[in-house]
Design a protein around this motif. Structure first.
Motif, PDB file in Angstrom:
ATOM      1  N   LYS A 231       0.809  -1.223   0.000  1.00  0.00           N
ATOM      2  CA  LYS A 231       0.000   0.000   0.000  1.00  0.00           C
ATOM      3  C   LYS A 231       0.838   1.268   0.000  1.00  0.00           C
ATOM      4  O   LYS A 231       0.489   2.256  -0.648  1.00  0.00           O
ATOM      5  CB  LYS A 231      -0.939  -0.001   1.215  1.00  0.00           C
ATOM      6  CG  LYS A 231      -2.052  -1.041   1.119  1.00  0.00           C
ATOM      7  CD  LYS A 231      -3.000  -0.948   2.298  1.00  0.00           C
ATOM      8  CE  LYS A 231      -4.130  -1.951   2.167  1.00  0.00           C
ATOM      9  NZ  LYS A 231      -5.074  -1.877   3.309  1.00  0.00           N
ATOM     10  N   GLU A 232       1.952   1.262   0.723  1.00  0.00           N
ATOM     11  CA  GLU A 232       2.811   2.452   0.760  1.00  0.00           C
ATOM     12  C   GLU A 232       3.460   2.700  -0.590  1.00  0.00           C
ATOM     13  O   GLU A 232       3.523   3.850  -1.058  1.00  0.00           O
ATOM     14  CB  GLU A 232       3.869   2.297   1.850  1.00  0.00           C
ATOM     15  CG  GLU A 232       3.320   2.379   3.268  1.00  0.00           C
ATOM     16  CD  GLU A 232       4.417   2.357   4.318  1.00  0.00           C
ATOM     17  OE1 GLU A 232       5.611   2.359   3.942  1.00  0.00           O
ATOM     18  OE2 GLU A 232       4.070   2.329   5.520  1.00  0.00           O
TER      19      GLU A 232
ATOM     20  N   TYR B 257       0.852   4.014  -3.059  1.00  0.00           N
ATOM     21  CA  TYR B 257       0.526   5.428  -2.852  1.00  0.00           C
ATOM     22  C   TYR B 257       1.655   6.330  -3.355  1.00  0.00           C
ATOM     23  O   TYR B 257       1.403   7.415  -3.897  1.00  0.00           O
ATOM     24  CB  TYR B 257       0.254   5.693  -1.372  1.00  0.00           C
ATOM     25  CG  TYR B 257      -0.422   7.021  -1.100  1.00  0.00           C
ATOM     26  CD1 TYR B 257      -1.790   7.176  -1.315  1.00  0.00           C
ATOM     27  CD2 TYR B 257       0.303   8.120  -0.647  1.00  0.00           C
ATOM     28  CE1 TYR B 257      -2.419   8.385  -1.070  1.00  0.00           C
ATOM     29  CE2 TYR B 257      -0.327   9.332  -0.399  1.00  0.00           C
ATOM     30  CZ  TYR B 257      -1.680   9.471  -0.616  1.00  0.00           C
ATOM     31  OH  TYR B 257      -2.296  10.673  -0.376  1.00  0.00           O
TER      32      TYR B 257
ATOM     33  N   HIS C   6       0.409   8.877  -5.995  1.00  0.00           N
ATOM     34  CA  HIS C   6       0.273  10.224  -5.442  1.00  0.00           C
ATOM     35  C   HIS C   6       1.596  10.982  -5.364  1.00  0.00           C
ATOM     36  O   HIS C   6       1.755  12.060  -5.940  1.00  0.00           O
ATOM     37  CB  HIS C   6      -0.355  10.139  -4.049  1.00  0.00           C
ATOM     38  CG  HIS C   6      -0.443  11.458  -3.339  1.00  0.00           C
ATOM     39  ND1 HIS C   6       0.614  11.968  -2.598  1.00  0.00           N
ATOM     40  CD2 HIS C   6      -1.443  12.376  -3.246  1.00  0.00           C
ATOM     41  CE1 HIS C   6       0.273  13.143  -2.096  1.00  0.00           C
ATOM     42  NE2 HIS C   6      -0.977  13.403  -2.465  1.00  0.00           N
TER      43      HIS C   6
ATOM     44  N   SER D 175     -10.765   3.246  -1.416  1.00  0.00           N
ATOM     45  CA  SER D 175      -9.375   3.689  -1.335  1.00  0.00           C
ATOM     46  C   SER D 175      -8.831   4.169  -2.680  1.00  0.00           C
ATOM     47  O   SER D 175      -8.078   5.147  -2.736  1.00  0.00           O
ATOM     48  CB  SER D 175      -8.485   2.571  -0.766  1.00  0.00           C
ATOM     49  OG  SER D 175      -8.513   1.432  -1.604  1.00  0.00           O
TER      50      SER D 175
ATOM     51  N   GLY E  10      -7.510   7.920  -3.190  1.00  0.00           N
ATOM     52  CA  GLY E  10      -6.131   8.223  -3.571  1.00  0.00           C
ATOM     53  C   GLY E  10      -6.059   9.125  -4.786  1.00  0.00           C
ATOM     54  O   GLY E  10      -5.262  10.081  -4.826  1.00  0.00           O
TER      55      GLY E  10
END
Length: 220
Positions: A82-83, A86, A90, A123, A127
């Motif tokens: 997930k990190e 992102y 992003h 999610s 995001g």
């Protein structure tokens, strides 16, 4: 007046088609691509620079022009952490856009997604919404976010679930009309054409949903 375009994400499906369209567009005399891998396109207007997009020192001197097209992205299947996901969805576009702003790039056109909303409970949509919000806060003269539905076309990488969904989507696309029309499959060529039209001509809103992209793309 001739323009210089910069693309990040030109190795992806839509980004690569955008590159081809920009190279054939007489209104652009230079197209700069920043990528981790070499892009095999020897068009005389194309300037490809190898760069680590998480490290501004590898691309800052090359990120100069009029229009920045952001076509980066990944999938949760390809990037399950997930990190890391992102960071790609992003942090990467935001970091590149900050450098572009410092280099006096006036306009950014970014591929986002239908349903992008920083307050969404989903999610993926959240995001994308946070990415839009934070890019907009950088204060470019013009910032646009194209929000396609499911993107058609063939990808080099295998995406079994996406392929299956595309087959199902083709069956229901004719049933989607009126307010549901924006959920129809959209082709990457249409998205690219719409992005170029918006970059050249501007637009009266900065978030453009899929059905509107189809209409805009037909103008180019």
């Amino acid at each position: 007046m001739k323009f210089t375009a910069i693309i990040i994400g030109a190795t992806g499906l839509t980004g690569n088609i955008l590159l081809s369209q920009l190279l054939e567009d007489a209104r652009y005399d230079k197209v700069v691509t920043l990528s981790r891998k070499q892009i095999d396109n020897n068009h005389p207007k194309h300037y490809n620079h190898l760069a680590d997009l998480f490290d501004p020192s590898t691309y800052k001197e090359f990120l100069k022009g009029d229009h920045l097209f952001i076509c980066t992205g990944t999938t949760q299947a390809k990037t399950p952490n997930k990190e890391e996901y992102y960071k790609i969805e992003h942090d990467l576009p935001l970091g590149v856009a900050r450098v572009a702003k410092e280099n006096a790039v006036r306009k950014i056109i970014t591929i986002s997604a239908l349903g992008a909303n920083p307050d969404s409970n989903i999610s993926y949509n959240r995001g994308k919404g946070e990415m839009e919000r934070d890019l907009e806060d950088l204060g470019f003269e013009e910032s646009y976010f194209v929000q396609p539905a499911l993107i058609g076309g063939k990808r080099d990488e295998k995406r079994p679930f996406e392929s299956a969904w595309k087959k199902f989507q083709k069956l229901i696309d004719p049933l989607l009309f009126g307010a549901l029309k924006k959920y129809r499959t959209i082709e990457p060529e249409t998205i690219a054409s719409a992005m170029i039209y918006i970059a050249i001509n501007a637009y009266d809103k900065n978030r453009i949903e899929s059905d509107e992209l189809v209409e805009i793309g037909s103008r180019l």
